[in-house]
Design a protein around this motif. Structure first.
Motif, PDB file in Angstrom:
ATOM      1  N   ALA A  72     -14.251   8.216   0.771  1.00 44.42           N
ATOM      2  CA  ALA A  72     -15.433   7.415   0.424  1.00 44.42           C
ATOM      3  C   ALA A  72     -15.830   7.585  -1.033  1.00 44.42           C
ATOM      4  O   ALA A  72     -16.561   6.744  -1.580  1.00 44.42           O
ATOM      5  N   ALA A  73     -15.337   8.644  -1.679  1.00 48.52           N
ATOM      6  CA  ALA A  73     -15.744   8.943  -3.054  1.00 48.52           C
ATOM      7  C   ALA A  73     -14.773   8.401  -4.099  1.00 48.52           C
ATOM      8  O   ALA A  73     -15.018   8.555  -5.303  1.00 48.52           O
ATOM      9  N   VAL A  74     -13.658   7.780  -3.690  1.00 45.52           N
ATOM     10  CA  VAL A  74     -12.688   7.278  -4.664  1.00 45.52           C
ATOM     11  C   VAL A  74     -12.829   5.773  -4.827  1.00 45.52           C
ATOM     12  O   VAL A  74     -13.500   5.098  -4.040  1.00 45.52           O
ATOM     13  N   ARG A  75     -12.133   5.238  -5.822  1.00 50.11           N
ATOM     14  CA  ARG A  75     -12.290   3.831  -6.188  1.00 50.11           C
ATOM     15  C   ARG A  75     -11.395   2.889  -5.412  1.00 50.11           C
ATOM     16  O   ARG A  75     -11.631   1.690  -5.384  1.00 50.11           O
ATOM     17  N   ARG A 129       0.921  12.951 -12.247  1.00 48.68           N
ATOM     18  CA  ARG A 129       2.392  13.040 -12.233  1.00 48.68           C
ATOM     19  C   ARG A 129       2.971  12.171 -11.125  1.00 48.68           C
ATOM     20  O   ARG A 129       4.006  11.514 -11.297  1.00 48.68           O
ATOM     21  N   TYR A 130       2.331  12.172  -9.981  1.00 46.63           N
ATOM     22  CA  TYR A 130       2.767  11.314  -8.878  1.00 46.63           C
ATOM     23  C   TYR A 130       2.533   9.844  -9.222  1.00 46.63           C
ATOM     24  O   TYR A 130       3.375   8.982  -8.932  1.00 46.63           O
ATOM     25  N   ALA A 131       1.380   9.563  -9.829  1.00 47.41           N
ATOM     26  CA  ALA A 131       1.068   8.181 -10.216  1.00 47.41           C
ATOM     27  C   ALA A 131       2.119   7.639 -11.175  1.00 47.41           C
ATOM     28  O   ALA A 131       2.509   6.461 -11.088  1.00 47.41           O
ATOM     29  N   ALA A 132       2.606   8.477 -12.094  1.00 47.39           N
ATOM     30  CA  ALA A 132       3.642   8.038 -13.036  1.00 47.39           C
ATOM     31  C   ALA A 132       4.935   7.698 -12.303  1.00 47.39           C
ATOM     32  O   ALA A 132       5.617   6.714 -12.626  1.00 47.39           O
ATOM     33  N   ALA A 176      -5.601   7.861  -8.590  1.00 45.67           N
ATOM     34  CA  ALA A 176      -5.055   7.921  -9.948  1.00 45.67           C
ATOM     35  C   ALA A 176      -4.130   6.748 -10.233  1.00 45.67           C
ATOM     36  O   ALA A 176      -4.073   6.237 -11.357  1.00 45.67           O
ATOM     37  N   ALA A 177      -3.400   6.291  -9.187  1.00 49.03           N
ATOM     38  CA  ALA A 177      -2.448   5.191  -9.371  1.00 49.03           C
ATOM     39  C   ALA A 177      -3.110   3.821  -9.241  1.00 49.03           C
ATOM     40  O   ALA A 177      -2.534   2.813  -9.656  1.00 49.03           O
ATOM     41  N   GLY A 178      -4.310   3.787  -8.644  1.00 49.35           N
ATOM     42  CA  GLY A 178      -4.993   2.513  -8.450  1.00 49.35           C
ATOM     43  C   GLY A 178      -4.416   1.681  -7.327  1.00 49.35           C
ATOM     44  O   GLY A 178      -4.528   0.453  -7.341  1.00 49.35           O
ATOM     45  N   TYR A 189       0.832  -1.207   0.000  1.00 50.12           N
ATOM     46  CA  TYR A 189       0.000   0.000   0.000  1.00 50.12           C
ATOM     47  C   TYR A 189       0.865   1.256   0.000  1.00 50.12           C
ATOM     48  O   TYR A 189       2.060   1.225   0.318  1.00 50.12           O
ATOM     49  N   LEU A 190       0.248   2.366  -0.358  1.00 50.34           N
ATOM     50  CA  LEU A 190       0.862   3.679  -0.211  1.00 50.34           C
ATOM     51  C   LEU A 190       0.580   4.180   1.198  1.00 50.34           C
ATOM     52  O   LEU A 190      -0.416   3.795   1.824  1.00 50.34           O
TER      53      LEU A 190
END
Length: 353
Positions: A235-238, A312-315, A213-215, A191-192
């Motif tokens: 609660a609003a993210v995937r 950009r962070y996800a990349a 964004a990174a999943g 995990y992050l």
């Protein structure tokens, strides 16, 4: 030795305690100490501690310079301050020949950087802020030597006060965080992680967006007034977002060791949290601003992003698994408590011999 106020032990309090270990026989003074502060410390309080102002830093702020000028009648040869507000203005009438050294965590951000710290940004505070800035400069001209906790703070000292400062990075207990139990060393990093106080400028809201964004799942460790807002955003993210409220030190170490990466998209004076993470071999992906530029080597111990854009962070996160975790830990060792104390001892010797 003097320190602003002594609350539940945080970053600046830990620095003060480490300073006192260098000169264990030094007398310790604070404006006041909170009831939940570490017990057993021999610290004398100022007269502010006996007034209602101790319950409100806003009310106490205009009185702090006076408190530091009327602190004690005892005589001293050397006075060392640990300052993030007005402690560096301390001057004792009883000790006209004293040498004054000041370790600066930052010039008071709500006075000098209201765009960075919103506590002083209200338009109605413009005049009081200007008066306190003038007092801050005028009442600190007697300081013989400054030390800054980072290049970022060194630059502020030069810009705001017109003074030079040597850099002594704050102490980090890297030995504790590096010495994880063997079971933790073998666990998979899944995990992050975000660590710190849940307040706006720490950008936990952005951490949630980055994880989305990174999943990747995200763990947020800490506490603070933004908790409800952050839970609504999560609660609003995937992706799953887990909140660890006020984790113990041992639990925090477990979280560092279990994380694939520490997210640190905030502008800090220095930033002890990234160094703690690196001591666990955990890379850091952070904002290319402030103290993290002195602790994280871009492309070696993490990645620095010059943007608030989550993609950009996800990349950058796609590349953290390729970093050498042994090298990351080696980098953290440069900020150990022993290194800090050696540099402080040299500073005091240079300025008092």
């Amino acid at each position: 030795m003097v320190h602003e106020w002594f609350g539940a032990t945080g970053g600046s309090e830990n620095v003060f305690l480490s300073l006192r270990e260098v000169l264990p026989d030094a007398k310790g003074f604070v404006l006041w100490r909170d009831r939940d502060a570490r017990r057993g410390l021999d610290l004398e309080e100022s007269w502010l501690a006996r007034t209602p102002a101790r319950r409100s830093k806003v009310l106490a702020l205009p009185l702090m310079p006076l408190a530091w000028r009327t602190l004690t009648r005892q005589r001293f040869d050397v006075v060392i301050s640990s300052s993030h507000a007005f402690a560096h203005t301390v001057k004792l009438r009883s000790s006209p020949e004293a040498r004054y050294l000041s370790y600066i965590h930052s010039p008071a951000r709500y006075l000098w950087s209201p765009d960075f710290d919103g506590r002083g940004s209200h338009g109605m505070l413009a005049l009081p802020r200007a008066l306190l800035r003038a007092a801050d400069v005028r009442l600190s001209r007697h300081v013989d030597s400054y030390a800054a906790n980072s290049r970022e703070v060194q630059s502020r000292i030069q810009r705001f006060w017109g003074r030079d400062a040597r850099i002594i990075h704050p102490p980090v207990d890297v030995d504790y965080f590096a010495a994880a139990p063997e079971a933790q060393r073998r666990q998979s990093r899944t995990y992050l992680l975000g660590v710190g106080r849940w307040i706006p400028y720490k950008r936990f809201d952005l951490m949630i967006d980055i994880a989305d964004a990174a999943g990747f799942p995200l763990v947020i460790a800490g506490s603070g007034p933004e908790e409800d807002a952050l839970r609504r955003r999560a609660a609003a993210v995937r992706v799953p977002v887990t909140f660890e409220v006020q984790p113990s030190r041992d639990r925090l170490r477990e979280l560092y060791w279990g994380a694939s990466c520490l997210l640190f998209p905030t502008h800090e004076d220095f930033g002890i949290i990234p160094v703690e993470a690196m001591a666990c071999g955990t890379p850091v992906v952070g904002l290319r601003r402030g103290g993290v530029m002195e602790t994280v080597h871009d492309g070696e111990t993490g990645f620095l992003v010059d943007s608030d854009e989550p993609r950009r962070y996800a990349a950058a996160l796609r590349h953290v698994d390729g970093l050498d975790r042994t090298q990351i830990q080696a980098r953290a060792s440069r900020f150990a408590t022993s290194v800090f104390q050696e540099k402080v001892a040299v500073w005091v010797s240079d300025e008092t011999s």
